[in-house]
Design a protein around this motif. Structure first.
Motif, short mmCIF file in Angstrom:
data_model
loop_
_atom_site.label_atom_id
_atom_site.label_comp_id
_atom_site.label_asym_id
_atom_site.label_seq_id
_atom_site.Cartn_x
_atom_site.Cartn_y
_atom_site.Cartn_z
N ILE A 183 47.41 17.25 45.24
CA ILE A 183 46.72 16.11 45.76
C ILE A 183 48.58 15.66 46.06
O ILE A 183 49.50 15.79 45.54
N ALA A 184 48.75 15.08 47.62
CA ALA A 184 50.06 14.19 47.41
C ALA A 184 49.90 13.55 46.75
O ALA A 184 48.90 12.79 46.64
N TYR A 185 51.66 12.82 47.06
CA TYR A 185 51.96 12.09 46.17
C TYR A 185 51.65 10.69 47.32
O TYR A 185 51.42 9.51 46.47
N LYS A 186 51.97 11.18 48.42
CA LYS A 186 52.38 9.94 49.40
C LYS A 186 51.51 9.94 50.90
O LYS A 186 50.56 11.47 50.77
N GLU A 187 50.83 8.77 50.65
CA GLU A 187 49.47 8.59 52.00
C GLU A 187 50.61 9.44 53.50
O GLU A 187 49.84 10.12 53.84
N GLU A 188 51.53 9.41 53.90
CA GLU A 188 52.51 9.49 55.15
C GLU A 188 52.60 11.21 54.52
O GLU A 188 52.77 11.98 56.30
N ASP A 189 52.28 11.66 53.77
CA ASP A 189 53.37 13.24 53.53
C ASP A 189 51.48 14.09 53.33
O ASP A 189 51.71 15.44 53.88
N PHE A 190 50.41 13.22 53.76
CA PHE A 190 49.70 14.12 53.73
C PHE A 190 48.87 14.95 55.27
O PHE A 190 49.07 16.44 54.70
N ASP A 191 49.23 14.63 55.89
CA ASP A 191 48.85 15.51 57.52
C ASP A 191 49.98 16.69 57.25
O ASP A 191 49.49 17.45 58.03
N TRP A 192 51.00 16.16 57.41
CA TRP A 192 52.03 17.62 57.26
C TRP A 192 51.71 18.37 56.40
O TRP A 192 51.85 19.55 56.28
N LEU A 193 51.30 18.20 55.11
CA LEU A 193 51.60 19.08 54.10
C LEU A 193 49.65 20.04 54.18
O LEU A 193 49.70 21.35 54.35
N VAL A 194 48.93 19.45 55.32
CA VAL A 194 47.95 19.70 55.48
C VAL A 194 47.96 21.06 56.98
O VAL A 194 47.85 22.24 56.68
N HIS A 195 49.22 20.99 57.18
CA HIS A 195 49.65 21.61 58.30
C HIS A 195 51.03 23.27 58.14
O HIS A 195 50.49 24.30 58.43
N GLN A 196 51.00 22.88 56.67
CA GLN A 196 51.97 23.61 55.53
C GLN A 196 51.75 24.45 55.10
O GLN A 196 51.78 25.69 54.95
N VAL A 197 50.29 23.80 54.10
CA VAL A 197 49.73 24.49 53.32
C VAL A 197 48.33 25.40 53.71
O VAL A 197 47.54 23.91 53.38
N THR A 198 48.63 26.40 53.90
CA THR A 198 47.24 27.00 54.68
C THR A 198 46.23 28.08 53.29
O THR A 198 47.33 28.56 52.82
N ALA A 199 45.48 28.49 54.10
CA ALA A 199 44.95 29.20 53.24
C ALA A 199 45.07 30.43 52.77
O ALA A 199 45.64 31.57 51.97
N GLU A 200 45.73 31.23 54.22
CA GLU A 200 47.17 31.83 54.18
C GLU A 200 47.96 32.63 53.34
O GLU A 200 48.45 32.87 52.82
N LYS A 201 49.26 30.80 53.34
CA LYS A 201 50.05 30.73 52.43
C LYS A 201 49.26 30.89 51.29
O LYS A 201 50.34 31.77 50.57
N VAL A 202 48.40 30.73 50.57
CA VAL A 202 48.19 30.76 49.53
C VAL A 202 47.86 31.77 48.94
O VAL A 202 48.14 32.48 47.85
N ALA A 203 47.24 32.14 49.59
CA ALA A 203 47.00 33.73 49.56
C ALA A 203 47.90 34.47 49.58
O ALA A 203 48.04 35.67 48.15
N LEU A 204 49.09 34.53 49.89
CA LEU A 204 50.27 35.09 50.27
C LEU A 204 50.85 34.73 48.59
O LEU A 204 51.83 35.71 48.11
N HIS A 205 51.04 34.00 48.44
CA HIS A 205 51.88 33.19 47.19
C HIS A 205 51.19 33.68 45.52
O HIS A 205 51.70 33.74 44.90
N PHE A 206 50.28 33.51 45.84
CA PHE A 206 49.30 34.14 45.15
C PHE A 206 48.23 35.68 45.23
O PHE A 206 47.83 36.57 44.52
#
Length: 105
Positions: free
Chosen positions: A26-49
């Protein structure tokens, strides 16, 4: 561009069901959310875990909440009752997601 940890931009909540983990970011700030959607993908999360060897990672975007939900299949060593690990579910998994480094302009 600089690297930044997710915990600087968002917080997380975790649940588990059987052998699957459910982590909301959950984004702290509304203005960061769209940017987070582009940066935090399912693929990146799979690699991180990667050490937990998820068989699948699915991402659900919840724009009205400024959040994303990740479902990680088969990461809990059989589930809470079967696992010999100390808390490889719950808070430890959500904090692990928050340590993910992403690029920030």
């Amino acid at each position: 561009m600089t690297h930044i940890a997710l915990y600087d931009l968002a917080h997380a909540r975790t649940g588990d069901k059987g052998n699957h983990a459910n982590i909301s970011l959950i984004a702290y700030k509304e203005e960061d959310f769209d940017w987070l959607v582009h940066q935090v993908t399912a693929e990146k999360v799979a690699l991180h875990f990667g050490a937990r060897k998820p068989s699948q990672v699915r991402r659900y975007v919840l724009p009205n909440l400024g959040a994303m939900n990740f479902v990680l299949d088969n990461v809990l060593d059989g589930g809470v009752n079967d696992s010999l690990n100390l808390d490889m579910h719950g808070k430890s998994l959500s904090f692990h997601l928050l340590t993910l480094q992403i690029l920030r302009p």
